[in-house]
Enzyme design. Sequence first.
Site, PDB file in Angstrom:
ATOM      1  N   THR A 184       6.892 -32.270 -43.090  1.00 22.38           N
ATOM      2  CA  THR A 184       6.863 -31.980 -44.261  1.00 22.38           C
ATOM      3  C   THR A 184       6.039 -32.705 -45.330  1.00 22.38           C
ATOM      4  O   THR A 184       5.930 -33.816 -44.744  1.00 22.38           O
ATOM      5  CB  THR A 184       8.171 -31.846 -44.559  1.00 22.38           C
ATOM      6  OG1 THR A 184       8.747 -33.417 -44.767  1.00 22.38           O
ATOM      7  CG2 THR A 184       9.481 -31.466 -43.863  1.00 22.38           C
ATOM      8  N   GLU A 329      11.458 -27.365 -41.343  1.00 22.38           N
ATOM      9  CA  GLU A 329      12.212 -27.564 -40.421  1.00 22.38           C
ATOM     10  C   GLU A 329      12.900 -26.655 -39.549  1.00 22.38           C
ATOM     11  O   GLU A 329      13.901 -26.661 -38.991  1.00 22.38           O
ATOM     12  CB  GLU A 329      13.669 -27.850 -41.580  1.00 22.38           C
ATOM     13  CG  GLU A 329      13.210 -29.608 -41.662  1.00 22.38           C
ATOM     14  CD  GLU A 329      12.632 -29.692 -43.308  1.00 22.38           C
ATOM     15  OE1 GLU A 329      12.072 -28.529 -43.423  1.00 22.38           O
ATOM     16  OE2 GLU A 329      12.447 -30.732 -43.544  1.00 22.38           O
ATOM     17  N   LYS A 437      17.443 -26.065 -65.922  1.00 19.51           N
ATOM     18  CA  LYS A 437      18.501 -26.507 -66.426  1.00 19.51           C
ATOM     19  C   LYS A 437      18.351 -26.203 -67.962  1.00 19.51           C
ATOM     20  O   LYS A 437      18.206 -27.420 -68.371  1.00 19.51           O
ATOM     21  CB  LYS A 437      19.015 -27.270 -66.238  1.00 19.51           C
ATOM     22  CG  LYS A 437      19.634 -26.925 -64.239  1.00 19.51           C
ATOM     23  CD  LYS A 437      19.703 -28.139 -63.618  1.00 19.51           C
ATOM     24  CE  LYS A 437      19.216 -28.116 -62.197  1.00 19.51           C
ATOM     25  NZ  LYS A 437      18.349 -28.961 -61.615  1.00 19.51           N
ATOM     26  N   TRP A 442      20.637 -21.734 -65.983  1.00 24.14           N
ATOM     27  CA  TRP A 442      20.199 -21.850 -65.247  1.00 24.14           C
ATOM     28  C   TRP A 442      18.976 -20.501 -65.571  1.00 24.14           C
ATOM     29  O   TRP A 442      19.478 -19.480 -65.906  1.00 24.14           O
ATOM     30  CB  TRP A 442      20.195 -21.369 -63.989  1.00 24.14           C
ATOM     31  CG  TRP A 442      21.219 -22.704 -62.749  1.00 24.14           C
ATOM     32  CD1 TRP A 442      21.721 -23.705 -63.659  1.00 24.14           C
ATOM     33  CD2 TRP A 442      21.828 -22.826 -61.557  1.00 24.14           C
ATOM     34  NE1 TRP A 442      22.266 -24.500 -62.764  1.00 24.14           N
ATOM     35  CE2 TRP A 442      22.400 -24.164 -61.810  1.00 24.14           C
ATOM     36  CE3 TRP A 442      22.161 -21.934 -60.676  1.00 24.14           C
ATOM     37  CZ2 TRP A 442      23.154 -24.850 -60.593  1.00 24.14           C
ATOM     38  CZ3 TRP A 442      22.795 -22.293 -59.753  1.00 24.14           C
ATOM     39  CH2 TRP A 442      22.841 -23.236 -59.413  1.00 24.14           C
TER      40      TRP A 442
HETATM   41  P1  ADP Z   1       6.200 -27.797 -48.025  1.00 26.08           P
HETATM   42  O1  ADP Z   1       7.589 -28.597 -48.489  1.00 26.08           O
HETATM   43  O2  ADP Z   1       5.809 -28.712 -47.341  1.00 26.08           O
HETATM   44  O3  ADP Z   1       5.867 -26.912 -48.907  1.00 26.08           O
HETATM   45  P2  ADP Z   1       7.385 -25.616 -46.235  1.00 26.08           P
HETATM   46  O4  ADP Z   1       6.669 -24.971 -45.856  1.00 26.08           O
HETATM   47  O5  ADP Z   1       8.446 -26.338 -45.024  1.00 26.08           O
HETATM   48  O6  ADP Z   1       6.909 -27.345 -46.480  1.00 26.08           O
HETATM   49  O7  ADP Z   1       8.765 -25.719 -47.645  1.00 26.08           O
HETATM   50  C1  ADP Z   1       9.768 -24.457 -46.985  1.00 26.08           C
HETATM   51  C2  ADP Z   1      10.005 -24.065 -48.384  1.00 26.08           C
HETATM   52  O8  ADP Z   1       9.093 -23.215 -48.594  1.00 26.08           O
HETATM   53  C3  ADP Z   1      11.505 -23.356 -48.173  1.00 26.08           C
HETATM   54  O9  ADP Z   1      12.043 -24.218 -48.995  1.00 26.08           O
HETATM   55  C4  ADP Z   1      11.532 -22.968 -49.998  1.00 26.08           C
HETATM   56  O10 ADP Z   1      11.429 -23.111 -50.779  1.00 26.08           O
HETATM   57  C5  ADP Z   1       9.913 -22.518 -49.999  1.00 26.08           C
HETATM   58  N1  ADP Z   1       9.404 -21.094 -49.580  1.00 26.08           N
HETATM   59  C6  ADP Z   1       9.170 -20.220 -48.403  1.00 26.08           C
HETATM   60  N2  ADP Z   1       9.185 -19.227 -47.801  1.00 26.08           N
HETATM   61  C7  ADP Z   1       9.703 -18.176 -49.381  1.00 26.08           C
HETATM   62  C8  ADP Z   1       9.488 -17.474 -49.563  1.00 26.08           C
HETATM   63  N3  ADP Z   1       9.491 -16.405 -48.955  1.00 26.08           N
HETATM   64  N4  ADP Z   1       9.391 -17.588 -51.025  1.00 26.08           N
HETATM   65  C9  ADP Z   1      10.569 -18.290 -51.762  1.00 26.08           C
HETATM   66  N5  ADP Z   1      10.109 -19.593 -51.222  1.00 26.08           N
HETATM   67  C10 ADP Z   1       9.937 -19.820 -50.289  1.00 26.08           C
END
Ligand code: ADP
Length: 537
Positions: A184, A329, A437, A442
């Site tokens: 990540t 993940e 916040k 929120w």
């Molecule tokens: P990084 O944190 O490295 O960008 P990830 O690709 O694993 O890695 O990120 C996952 C996060 O991206 C999710 O937990 C979420 O917050 C956000 N995310 C992914 N797809 C969406 C979506 N369609 N809408 C909103 N948030 C999203």
Amino acid sequence: MNMQNHPFNLAHLLDFAGKYHPTQKVITRRVEDDKIVEHTYKEVLSRAKRLANALIKLGASPGDCIGTIALNTHRHMESWYGISGQGCISHTINPRLSMKQLHYIVNHAEDKFILIDPIFWPIIEGMHSKFPKVEGYIVLTEKENMPKTEVPNVYCYEELLESSTDDYTWPEFDPHQGSSLCYTSGTTGDPKGVMYTHISNLWHAYALSLSDAIAVGAQDTILVVVPLFHANSWGLAYAGPMIGCNLIMPGKRMDGQAIFELIDKYQATTAAGVPTVWTNLLEYADASGRIMESLKDVVVGGSAAPPSMFTRFREKHDIDLIHAWGMTEMSPLGTINRPSGGIMSLPDKDYRRIRRKQGRPIFGVDIKIVNDQGEELPRDGKEVGRLLVKGNWVVHTYFKAEQPAIDGDGWFDTGDMATIDPYGYMEIIDRAKDLIKSGGEWISSVDMENHAMGHEEVSLAAAIAINHDKWGERPLLIVVPKEGHKPSKESLLTHLSSEFSKWQLPDDVIFVEEIPLTATGKFSKLSLREQFKGHFG
Ligand code: ADP
């Protein structure tokens, strides 16, 4: 034994494609010169086997991590298979990571070799002395494009392939063995590695291929904009050979025109990418007056797609924008938005509202939302809680970590805040750490950005929390106007007030030329918060 129990190796997907989809292709825009080349799955299979033989000759043995620092090309895809197919771990590395993160990741994974696109070679020139475990570098190109370098043990990918044969049988092993590794991006603390297994990737590829997921078949052509270096390119490089659709690998050009040309020339039927890529594409299509005729669906995920994007794709191009949500993940598919039987009879407005959410899980993943005490919240589409997930392609324990990443019942906390409605559709409200916040209430930064991006003069918008003496935090909106436009702060506030109460409106709107992106192409809220720290005194 009642039924057969075959060993499974991910490279069997490519074997299958070589046999049953031999003429389907991987089409690549090369990174060296932007030239487009085509390879059949049969050729990709042969080249992956040659790579496996070449790596063995260089000294790779099962269990070794082998890194790749590369964009989407046939060579990168071949290396996935050539590496994990022989029992090594294909460790995809995001080339846009900081030096500090690269240093940490390569050493933490203990990469033995690194395969790298020639355009990223300067990274190695600057850092190779910091990678003591790396025994050699393979540059993904042919002889004439090899970098001139003093770094020892640098090999040319095409030369290695030429000097090897494809006489190779993929070994058999426990399918729960690790196949590939992705970290990540680690906005807080060190990056964390997720080790996928052969079987978890197979599960994910099956799920992804269902008609309520990406819905593609052997007649389709998918434009794979989502990077092979991050979160498994949403599993498309596994699903492609399984289904037998053509895959388009766009190399380094991500501008609207380049993406449009690939879609048009190869009649892509589906495309998958993050919202910023689709913003570029839509802006190019608007400016040039061109229509994307071949595309049926565009899949969007990685961050929230604004409502205006759904309308623009549908009304101008007759394309269904399919919202998906997931994370590294989760391999990464968590939910995807296809219409369920239950919502078909809803009035159009309600139907459209639901279709913009992040969607429902595919069998193999379960989701729930909980309050701060960990109690499950109702699936009423209103209650907002932390989103927890479990399933067959969800992380159990981060690579080399001592403690599992899940709770005692197997749930993984995503760090996202969400609702789940009675039809099972999940909607992301925000990342918990990005919620604003203000005075104990929120405000969703995602909602604010989405609505701001519906303003006709706005290209991109990011909302962040800024510390405030009286209210704790207050929203600041940062806007990139569309080319040639100069929207005013007042017009933005008026536009937002149709959706937000007065107290929720941003205290200020700032116009900038660009918004910094993370290594995975999302708004870098961390950099923005840093940049505008103290903006409200
Ligand atoms: P990084 O944190 O490295 O960008 P990830 O690709 O694993 O890695 O990120 C996952 C996060 O991206 C999710 O937990 C979420 O917050 C956000 N995310 C992914 N797809 C969406 C979506 N369609 N809408 C909103 N948030 C999203």
